[in-house]
Design a protein around this motif. Structure first.
Motif, PDB file in Angstrom:
ATOM      1  N   ASN A   6      66.426  43.513  74.905  1.00 40.55           N
ATOM      2  CA  ASN A   6      67.152  42.264  75.095  1.00 40.55           C
ATOM      3  C   ASN A   6      67.513  42.087  76.562  1.00 40.55           C
ATOM      4  O   ASN A   6      67.791  43.057  77.273  1.00 40.55           O
ATOM      5  CB  ASN A   6      68.437  42.265  74.257  1.00 40.55           C
ATOM      6  CG  ASN A   6      69.263  41.018  74.472  1.00 40.55           C
ATOM      7  OD1 ASN A   6      68.905  39.937  74.021  1.00 40.55           O
ATOM      8  ND2 ASN A   6      70.372  41.155  75.184  1.00 40.55           N
ATOM      9  N   PHE A   8      70.049  39.501  78.958  1.00 37.35           N
ATOM     10  CA  PHE A   8      71.030  38.430  79.000  1.00 37.35           C
ATOM     11  C   PHE A   8      70.650  37.429  80.083  1.00 37.35           C
ATOM     12  O   PHE A   8      70.419  37.794  81.232  1.00 37.35           O
ATOM     13  CB  PHE A   8      72.424  38.987  79.294  1.00 37.35           C
ATOM     14  CG  PHE A   8      72.991  39.815  78.175  1.00 37.35           C
ATOM     15  CD1 PHE A   8      72.968  39.348  76.873  1.00 37.35           C
ATOM     16  CD2 PHE A   8      73.552  41.054  78.429  1.00 37.35           C
ATOM     17  CE1 PHE A   8      73.495  40.115  75.840  1.00 37.35           C
ATOM     18  CE2 PHE A   8      74.076  41.822  77.407  1.00 37.35           C
ATOM     19  CZ  PHE A   8      74.051  41.351  76.102  1.00 37.35           C
ATOM     20  N   ARG A 280      74.486  48.521  70.812  1.00 34.43           N
ATOM     21  CA  ARG A 280      75.443  47.434  71.061  1.00 34.43           C
ATOM     22  C   ARG A 280      75.639  47.315  72.565  1.00 34.43           C
ATOM     23  O   ARG A 280      76.044  48.276  73.225  1.00 34.43           O
ATOM     24  CB  ARG A 280      76.771  47.678  70.364  1.00 34.43           C
ATOM     25  CG  ARG A 280      77.781  46.557  70.604  1.00 34.43           C
ATOM     26  CD  ARG A 280      79.060  46.758  69.833  1.00 34.43           C
ATOM     27  NE  ARG A 280      80.043  45.747  70.150  1.00 34.43           N
ATOM     28  CZ  ARG A 280      80.097  44.522  69.647  1.00 34.43           C
ATOM     29  NH1 ARG A 280      79.178  44.152  68.760  1.00 34.43           N
ATOM     30  NH2 ARG A 280      81.023  43.654  69.997  1.00 34.43           N
ATOM     31  N   THR A 306      77.064  39.306  74.017  1.00 33.21           N
ATOM     32  CA  THR A 306      76.985  40.514  73.196  1.00 33.21           C
ATOM     33  C   THR A 306      75.608  40.569  72.531  1.00 33.21           C
ATOM     34  O   THR A 306      75.019  39.540  72.196  1.00 33.21           O
ATOM     35  CB  THR A 306      78.068  40.549  72.099  1.00 33.21           C
ATOM     36  OG1 THR A 306      77.874  39.447  71.194  1.00 33.21           O
ATOM     37  CG2 THR A 306      79.455  40.464  72.710  1.00 33.21           C
ATOM     38  N   TYR A 307      75.133  41.789  72.353  1.00 29.15           N
ATOM     39  CA  TYR A 307      73.862  42.015  71.666  1.00 29.15           C
ATOM     40  C   TYR A 307      74.046  43.219  70.754  1.00 29.15           C
ATOM     41  O   TYR A 307      74.528  44.277  71.182  1.00 29.15           O
ATOM     42  CB  TYR A 307      72.747  42.297  72.667  1.00 29.15           C
ATOM     43  CG  TYR A 307      71.433  42.732  72.037  1.00 29.15           C
ATOM     44  CD1 TYR A 307      70.646  41.824  71.346  1.00 29.15           C
ATOM     45  CD2 TYR A 307      71.009  44.051  72.125  1.00 29.15           C
ATOM     46  CE1 TYR A 307      69.452  42.220  70.769  1.00 29.15           C
ATOM     47  CE2 TYR A 307      69.814  44.453  71.554  1.00 29.15           C
ATOM     48  CZ  TYR A 307      69.035  43.541  70.873  1.00 29.15           C
ATOM     49  OH  TYR A 307      67.856  43.930  70.304  1.00 29.15           O
ATOM     50  N   ARG A 308      73.695  43.023  69.484  1.00 28.68           N
ATOM     51  CA  ARG A 308      73.797  44.118  68.519  1.00 28.68           C
ATOM     52  C   ARG A 308      72.481  44.254  67.774  1.00 28.68           C
ATOM     53  O   ARG A 308      71.929  43.269  67.290  1.00 28.68           O
ATOM     54  CB  ARG A 308      74.922  43.846  67.519  1.00 28.68           C
ATOM     55  CG  ARG A 308      75.217  45.043  66.599  1.00 28.68           C
ATOM     56  CD  ARG A 308      75.914  44.590  65.346  1.00 28.68           C
ATOM     57  NE  ARG A 308      75.039  43.761  64.523  1.00 28.68           N
ATOM     58  CZ  ARG A 308      75.481  42.937  63.573  1.00 28.68           C
ATOM     59  NH1 ARG A 308      76.763  42.773  63.367  1.00 28.68           N
ATOM     60  NH2 ARG A 308      74.609  42.238  62.840  1.00 28.68           N
ATOM     61  N   GLN A 309      72.004  45.475  67.710  1.00 28.10           N
ATOM     62  CA  GLN A 309      70.753  45.755  67.013  1.00 28.10           C
ATOM     63  C   GLN A 309      70.968  46.892  66.024  1.00 28.10           C
ATOM     64  O   GLN A 309      71.485  47.952  66.379  1.00 28.10           O
ATOM     65  CB  GLN A 309      69.666  46.141  68.010  1.00 28.10           C
ATOM     66  CG  GLN A 309      68.375  46.607  67.365  1.00 28.10           C
ATOM     67  CD  GLN A 309      67.337  47.037  68.369  1.00 28.10           C
ATOM     68  OE1 GLN A 309      66.596  46.225  68.880  1.00 28.10           O
ATOM     69  NE2 GLN A 309      67.295  48.335  68.687  1.00 28.10           N
ATOM     70  N   ARG A 341      68.806  41.821  64.684  1.00 24.88           N
ATOM     71  CA  ARG A 341      69.376  41.615  66.009  1.00 24.88           C
ATOM     72  C   ARG A 341      70.278  40.379  66.009  1.00 24.88           C
ATOM     73  O   ARG A 341      69.942  39.352  65.414  1.00 24.88           O
ATOM     74  CB  ARG A 341      68.261  41.468  67.047  1.00 24.88           C
ATOM     75  CG  ARG A 341      67.327  42.667  67.064  1.00 24.88           C
ATOM     76  CD  ARG A 341      66.368  42.667  68.218  1.00 24.88           C
ATOM     77  NE  ARG A 341      65.314  41.687  68.091  1.00 24.88           N
ATOM     78  CZ  ARG A 341      64.158  41.740  68.768  1.00 24.88           C
ATOM     79  NH1 ARG A 341      63.941  42.713  69.623  1.00 24.88           N
ATOM     80  NH2 ARG A 341      63.232  40.817  68.598  1.00 24.88           N
ATOM     81  N   THR A 343      72.669  38.059  68.808  1.00 22.99           N
ATOM     82  CA  THR A 343      73.053  37.789  70.186  1.00 22.99           C
ATOM     83  C   THR A 343      74.043  36.637  70.203  1.00 22.99           C
ATOM     84  O   THR A 343      73.815  35.601  69.561  1.00 22.99           O
ATOM     85  CB  THR A 343      71.836  37.407  71.037  1.00 22.99           C
ATOM     86  OG1 THR A 343      70.863  38.444  70.962  1.00 22.99           O
ATOM     87  CG2 THR A 343      72.232  37.210  72.492  1.00 22.99           C
ATOM     88  N   THR A 345      76.641  34.272  72.940  1.00 17.02           N
ATOM     89  CA  THR A 345      76.909  33.931  74.331  1.00 17.02           C
ATOM     90  C   THR A 345      78.068  32.947  74.408  1.00 17.02           C
ATOM     91  O   THR A 345      78.214  32.071  73.544  1.00 17.02           O
ATOM     92  CB  THR A 345      75.681  33.298  75.008  1.00 17.02           C
ATOM     93  OG1 THR A 345      75.421  32.024  74.418  1.00 17.02           O
ATOM     94  CG2 THR A 345      74.462  34.180  74.845  1.00 17.02           C
TER      95      THR A 345
END
Length: 770
Positions: A6, A8, A280, A306-309, A341, A343, A345
């Motif tokens: 990922n 941003f 994360r 934030t990004y969570r996988q 996943r 995401t 913003t």
């Protein structure tokens, strides 16, 4: 487990052919994800790029795969390790610019050309001296240090590894810096003879301060006649040092990686392997501006990404050998994986000093996607000589509609281990030959699997639409590896061809846009040798590549600010004018390509590609007693570079910005054969042979000299002295010829926006195991 997939993006859109180029540094606020893993926590790094190897990873391997294996516990009593270094960094290259006197002379010539009075008298010019060196004011010698402490040990049942790391790097640009705090832990537990459990986790916290992306360009363009302490009274007298100190961002990254694994050995060669992974990543940043036009200085924006996988993988593996002398060796696996996943913003902008909640604008979004695959892999070897491997994947991406979501991605390879044949057995010679093929796609590159399709209107390219691109790639390769006994010399040769089917998927239809053909040859020569007490290993690698866009559509091509790639041309082809030199009046003249008697915008032609055609790499290691030396040198050849700052610096405008030293050789009535146009000339084509440069270069990338001070059994201590980016042999007039301000975009390679200078680094380090 898949990680680091990922990026941003704060929301700056990319440009098309009618808008100026937007550098990646302005589009992406991410730090390099590899900064999340300290070097001392890495056991090995492996690059997979072969046809069969990439086919195994399917829709996430269209650009190859990098396998990073991190350190885990080891058998034995606890061992404490320390690795640290300190050093300095300094910009390797400085632009050759006009000083104050030279600028004043140029300014006077410009005024004379247009019949205006000279701004500077002879006395003024004499009193100016060299003026302000803005590179000296903004670029600095910066300190860097890193300290890593680790503990590893274990028994036959339990093994563990824990580590912590601190990195501090003061940037070479004024008001820039980076700090990282990282910790990692891993444990392996064997329960009985059949069950093994593994758990690992790491947390990295990065703090950055990044000056405005325009600082370096402003530093080069600033007038040398302006004093550093002079108050700014005009936009043409912008102080780059104050810009660096007043306009900046403070991104803070926090990345958590966690993995669990259970491996259970079943009877008759079966193994059940279940894994779960969590990534994360959070990014929070505040932006600040200097006082300007009555607006006070202060914070003017913030963002939170934030990004969570979540990844869940299960596999059933089988390995068994049978037959006379165990000459049949079989391995197979069935695997399934799910990757979810998310995401989010949030962005806001506001004027400094305004009340909370009063904003100039903002946005927020949330995106979810899912990647699934099912895979069958087989491997059969007969008598240690003949090996056949195969893989078949069924991949799906939720980014596409149901009818375009699933795809089959097969791969296979045949290997002949010729050194096991009777005619070579026992000789010590090594010989292996292979051929393979496979398919990959770009469906797994969520957020990057799109392009823009431009719509010609009235002869101009003024509109575009976003098009999803699954980009199916068929990859074929063949190679051989031959070696002398005792690894004295090993040669590996591999040839490949890749054909990428570039499709466009819009809400209304699916269209074959183009095909991209890549062919190449890679050669690696490795040698181990000894001369007396001196032991050495050498490796030389060379790569040669050609690519070509193929399309049946007469109007299709890749259109960007400085590139136009049409059918039959390589990617990242610069499109521009051919410069002929100044005419009889000192004005720039360009080649008339269409025969209308004028050299102008309509005469643009292909001028070369920004992608290199040849790569070279040399790695050398020497050992003599307690001393060791490691050296790495690299080279890139066959590419063109366009420095967007030099587009302005190389023009002898002589008004409100400085110029490069190139304009010293400008046209005058007494020097009519000069290459540079006359003073007062302003021209800025998108690209031309006047502005393009060769990017050919050879680089001494790294040198390390180490000395083992003390050693007793498994304990030791050594000191080392190292340097990075020590020497670059090139004619390129920029911070670094190996730079891409378009990031990994292979359609806009060769652009140098000069956002941040490349530094030369000198380090002194200590490594100890107790």
């Amino acid at each position: 487990m898949p990680v680091f997939q990922n990026t941003f993006r704060p929301g700056t859109s990319t440009s098309n052919g009618t808008i100026g180029f937007v550098a990646t540094e302005m589009q992406e606020l991410d730090a390099n994800p590899l900064l999340s893993i300290p070097t001392e926590d890495i056991e090995s790094v492996q690059v997979l790029k072969g046809a069969y190897e990439t086919a195994r990873y399917g829709s996430q391997a269209v650009n190859g795969v990098i396998l990073i294996t991190t350190r885990r516990g080891q058998l034995g009593k606890p061992r404490l390790t320390y690795a640290g270094y300190g050093g300095v960094q300094r910009t390797r290259y400085r632009y050759d610019l006009l000083d104050a006197r030279e600028y004043a002379v140029l300014r006077n010539e410009t005024a004379q050309r247009y019949g205006d009075p000279a701004p500077y008298s002879a006395a003024d010019i004499a009193a100016l001296g060299t003026g302000t060196d803005w590179q000296r004011e903004v670029l600095r010698t910066a300190a860097v240090q890193e300290h890593h402490l680790g503990l590893a040990g274990g028994s036959s049942a339990t093994r563990y590894y824990v580590a912590t790391d601190y990195l501090s790097q003061q940037g070479v640009v004024l008001n820039s810096r980076l700090r990282r705090y990282a910790t990692r832990a891993a444990v392996t537990q064997q329960l009985g003879q059949r069950l093994r459990l593994e758990a690992s986790g790491s947390l990295a916290h990065l703090e950055q301060r990044l000056p405005n992306n325009g600082v370096t360009s402003a530093t080069l363009l600033a007038l040398p006649t302006t004093a550093p302490n002079m108050p700014t009274t005009s936009i043409f007298e912008l102080n780059p040092a104050r810009l660096a100190e007043g306009n900046y961002q403070t991104p803070t990254h926090r990345r958590l990686l966690a993995q669990l694994r259970a491996e259970y050995r079943l009877p008759i060669g079966f193994t059940l392997d279940v894994r779960a992974g969590l990534e994360r990543n959070t990014l929070r940043s505040h932006s600040y501006q200097m006082a300007v036009s009555g607006i006070p200085a202060g914070e003017n924006g913030n963002l939170a990404f934030t990004y969570r996988q979540l990844v869940l993988s299960s596999a059933l593996r089988y390995a068994h050998s049978f037959g006379q002398l165990q000459q049949h060796v079989v391995a197979a696996s069935v695997e399934a994986q799910r990757q979810d996943r998310l995401t989010t913003t949030e962005q806001q902008s506001y004027l400094p000093g305004t009340a909370p909640g009063v904003t100039l604008g903002g946005s927020s979004s949330s995106t979810e996607d899912q990647l699934n695959f099912y895979q069958l892999t087989t491997d059969y070897t007969f008598a240690g000589r003949y090996q056949v491997r195969g893989t078949l994947r069924r991949d799906a991406s939720s980014s596409f509609v149901v009818q375009d979501r699933w795809q089959w991605l097969p791969g296979g390879q045949v290997i002949w281990h010729a050194s096991q044949e009777k005619f070579l057995a026992g000789t010590g010679f090594h010989l292996k030959l292979w051929t393979g093929g496979g398919r990959t796609s770009a469906r797994g590159l969520t957020g990057r699997n799109f392009t823009y399709q431009f719509i010609p209107i009235n002869g101009t390219i003024s509109q575009r639409i976003t098009v999803l691109t699954p980009d199916h790639t068929t990859h074929l390769d063949a190679g051989l590896e031959a070696g002398l006994p005792n690894n004295r010399l090993t040669v590996t040769v591999e040839g490949y061809t890749r054909r990428t089917r570039h499709q466009g998927i819009t809400p209304t239809n699916t269209t074959d846009l183009a095909r991209l053909r890549n062919t190449g040859l890679e050669l690696t020569v490795r040698s181990s040798w000894q001369a007396g007490r001196l032991q050495a290993t050498s490796q030389l690698a060379a790569a040669f590549n050609r690519n070509r866009l193929e399309t049946d559509a007469s109007v299709f091509g890749y259109f960007f600010a400085y590139h136009r790639t049409y059918s039959g041309q390589p990617l990242s082809t610069f499109n521009g004018l051919r410069y002929l030199g100044p005419d009889a009046t000192g004005q720039p003249a360009f080649q008339d390509g269409n025969g209308d008697g004028r050299g102008n915008f309509a005469d643009q032609a292909p001028l070369g590609s920004g992608l290199p055609r040849q790569l070279l790499s040399l790695n050398q290691h020497f050992a003599l007693g307690r001393f060791g030396v490691q050296l790495q040198a690299d080279g890139m050849f066959g590419q063109q570079m366009l420095n967007t700052t030099l587009l302005s610096l190389d023009v002898p405008e002589g008004l409100y910005r400085n110029s490069s030293g190139r304009v010293r050789q400008r046209w005058t009535p007494t020097t009519p054969t000069a290459e540079v146009p006359a003073a007062g000339t302003y021209f800025q084509t998108l690209a031309s042979t006047y502005t393009l440069q060769s990017g050919n270069h050879a680089r001494l990338s790294a040198v390390t000299v180490s000395y083992k001070v003390w050693e007793k059994e498994a304990r030791s201590a050594s000191v080392w002295l190292g340097g990075h980016n020590l020497l670059v042999l090139t004619k390129y007039r920029g911070y670094d010829p190996n730079v891409s301000s378009a990031g990994a975009d292979n359609q806009q390679a060769g652009l140098d926006a000069g956002a941040y200078p490349t530094a030369r680094t000198l380090l002194l380090g200590l490594r100890a195991t107790l």
